[in-house]
Write an enzyme that holds these catalytic residues in place. Sequence first.
Site, PDB file in Angstrom:
ATOM      1  N   HIS A 146       0.911  -3.961   0.408  1.00 37.04           N
ATOM      2  CA  HIS A 146       1.137  -2.992   1.489  1.00 37.04           C
ATOM      3  C   HIS A 146       2.504  -3.184   2.116  1.00 37.04           C
ATOM      4  O   HIS A 146       3.045  -4.298   2.101  1.00 37.04           O
ATOM      5  CB  HIS A 146       0.048  -3.149   2.563  1.00 37.04           C
ATOM      6  CG  HIS A 146      -0.067  -4.540   3.101  1.00 37.04           C
ATOM      7  ND1 HIS A 146      -0.874  -5.488   2.523  1.00 37.04           N
ATOM      8  CD2 HIS A 146       0.533  -5.160   4.150  1.00 37.04           C
ATOM      9  CE1 HIS A 146      -0.783  -6.619   3.209  1.00 37.04           C
ATOM     10  NE2 HIS A 146       0.076  -6.447   4.194  1.00 37.04           N
ATOM     11  N   THR A 147       3.016  -2.124   2.659  1.00 34.50           N
ATOM     12  CA  THR A 147       4.270  -2.216   3.420  1.00 34.50           C
ATOM     13  C   THR A 147       4.471  -0.953   4.255  1.00 34.50           C
ATOM     14  O   THR A 147       3.872   0.077   3.991  1.00 34.50           O
ATOM     15  CB  THR A 147       5.493  -2.399   2.501  1.00 34.50           C
ATOM     16  OG1 THR A 147       6.634  -2.756   3.299  1.00 34.50           O
ATOM     17  CG2 THR A 147       5.859  -1.127   1.732  1.00 34.50           C
TER      18      THR A 147
END
Lengths: 151, 113
Positions: free
Chosen positions: A64-65
């Site tokens: 995730h980011t």
Amino acid sequence: MLEKLLREDRVILDMQATTKEEALRELLKPLQFDPSKEDIILDALLKRESIGSTGIGKGIAIPHTRSLVLDQVYLVVGRSKKGVDFDALDKKPVYLFFLLLAPPQDPGTVYLITLGKIAHLSRKLARTREYLEIDDPKAFVDYLLKLLKEE
Amino acid sequence: MDEVLSKLIALHDLDQLLKELESPEYQELGFEVKETRKKELLKRREELVRQIPEQVYRRYERLRKRYGRGIAPVVGGVCMNCFIQLPTAVVSGPDKNQRLETCSNCGIFIYLA
């Protein structure tokens, strides 16, 4: 919110990647970002991975980011039947990926809430590993939705 | 995309990651975060900063102190930092993101989404 993010056209059931970077690139493909944007997102994902793997164990990873180049929250689900060395916490291969991307700000902190929901869903998925047997994207999404509804 | 702009975006994303890692909401999720690796990330930040012209970086830091970020997206012609509509010439030219631009109202660096 997670229900709205799950889309058949963002499910990959035959991932070919064998390394972490390849897996992240493959997961980004359905989103069809232009190459410069994709490189920026990949770089941000790899930086997040560099401080600790998002491979949470039991065959599941949640890379995730956030990135400035993103305009909304995106979710891509990927499955690899042969497994990917993702440097997971339990050092075992990863078979199921949930790639979550978000813009810098999102109202109601959708990103963090969704991350939490995916982590919760992953615990259910790890119990039976039925996800390894489903070969149709629609059936796969339906299966995830069914698990989400179960409490 | 302008090279300095892409470095500023990478710097913004990295600063946001470092900030988010400290937030209790993120920590509650229980993802692995190795403290030693965080130091390596700070070194990579320094390397990134070295690739950005000094005056641009100084301005980025000034803006970050003032607004909490040094660069903001422009969505639908509106700066997402000050919510002012920007001139059409800035937001819809053929050389979108090919030059480092700033918001004519708040002065923040902008990325045309």
